[in-house]
Write a protein that holds these residues in place. Sequence first.
Motif, PDB file in Angstrom:
ATOM      1  N   ILE A  59       0.861  -1.185   0.000  1.00 22.48           N
ATOM      2  CA  ILE A  59       0.000   0.000   0.000  1.00 22.48           C
ATOM      3  C   ILE A  59       0.893   1.230   0.000  1.00 22.48           C
ATOM      4  O   ILE A  59       2.042   1.175   0.439  1.00 22.48           O
ATOM      5  CB  ILE A  59      -0.971   0.035   1.210  1.00 22.48           C
ATOM      6  CG1 ILE A  59      -0.213   0.066   2.537  1.00 22.48           C
ATOM      7  CG2 ILE A  59      -1.944  -1.131   1.149  1.00 22.48           C
ATOM      8  CD1 ILE A  59      -1.113   0.251   3.767  1.00 22.48           C
ATOM      9  N   ARG A  60       0.324   2.327  -0.483  1.00 28.13           N
ATOM     10  CA  ARG A  60       1.114   3.568  -0.545  1.00 28.13           C
ATOM     11  C   ARG A  60       0.176   4.759  -0.631  1.00 28.13           C
ATOM     12  O   ARG A  60      -0.958   4.635  -1.101  1.00 28.13           O
ATOM     13  CB  ARG A  60       2.050   3.539  -1.740  1.00 28.13           C
ATOM     14  CG  ARG A  60       1.281   3.472  -3.046  1.00 28.13           C
ATOM     15  CD  ARG A  60       2.193   3.400  -4.245  1.00 28.13           C
ATOM     16  NE  ARG A  60       1.363   3.192  -5.433  1.00 28.13           N
ATOM     17  CZ  ARG A  60       1.666   2.370  -6.401  1.00 28.13           C
ATOM     18  NH1 ARG A  60       2.779   1.676  -6.372  1.00 28.13           N
ATOM     19  NH2 ARG A  60       0.864   2.257  -7.449  1.00 28.13           N
ATOM     20  N   PRO A  61       0.669   5.919  -0.226  1.00 31.59           N
ATOM     21  CA  PRO A  61      -0.097   7.144  -0.464  1.00 31.59           C
ATOM     22  C   PRO A  61       0.191   7.607  -1.892  1.00 31.59           C
ATOM     23  O   PRO A  61       1.302   7.436  -2.386  1.00 31.59           O
ATOM     24  CB  PRO A  61       0.463   8.121   0.567  1.00 31.59           C
ATOM     25  CG  PRO A  61       1.869   7.660   0.773  1.00 31.59           C
ATOM     26  CD  PRO A  61       1.851   6.167   0.582  1.00 31.59           C
ATOM     27  N   PRO A  62      -0.773   8.196  -2.563  1.00 29.21           N
ATOM     28  CA  PRO A  62      -0.519   8.677  -3.925  1.00 29.21           C
ATOM     29  C   PRO A  62       0.319   9.952  -3.954  1.00 29.21           C
ATOM     30  O   PRO A  62       0.657  10.444  -5.014  1.00 29.21           O
ATOM     31  CB  PRO A  62      -1.920   8.927  -4.480  1.00 29.21           C
ATOM     32  CG  PRO A  62      -2.761   9.182  -3.282  1.00 29.21           C
ATOM     33  CD  PRO A  62      -2.161   8.378  -2.170  1.00 29.21           C
ATOM     34  N   GLY A  63       0.667  10.484  -2.809  1.00 30.67           N
ATOM     35  CA  GLY A  63       1.424  11.725  -2.696  1.00 30.67           C
ATOM     36  C   GLY A  63       0.891  12.500  -1.522  1.00 30.67           C
ATOM     37  O   GLY A  63       0.096  11.981  -0.744  1.00 30.67           O
TER      38      GLY A  63
END
Length: 89
Positions: A59-63
Amino acid sequence: MTEHTKDPEGWSARALAMLRAVAQGRAEMTVSLEPDLYVDGLPCSDQSTAHRLAHAGLIRPPGGVPGSRVPAELSETGQDLLEPLAPAA
């Protein structure tokens, strides 16, 4: 399946449920080295697993600005992990 049951990749049912929430667009995360996960607007009760999912690149933040809360997204690896677990249509 219990929360301690593992999938072939070694992730618990709880971790997979967290990934499914992200895939369904129900999760947000903080932009941080140790990102916190929120599901349906509430803090996830297992932040250590959320950190592991982020550090594993699932998972990751889009920015976003460090410290902000943004929609969480699955990485391609996270999508690949969930794909065989999805019910057949």
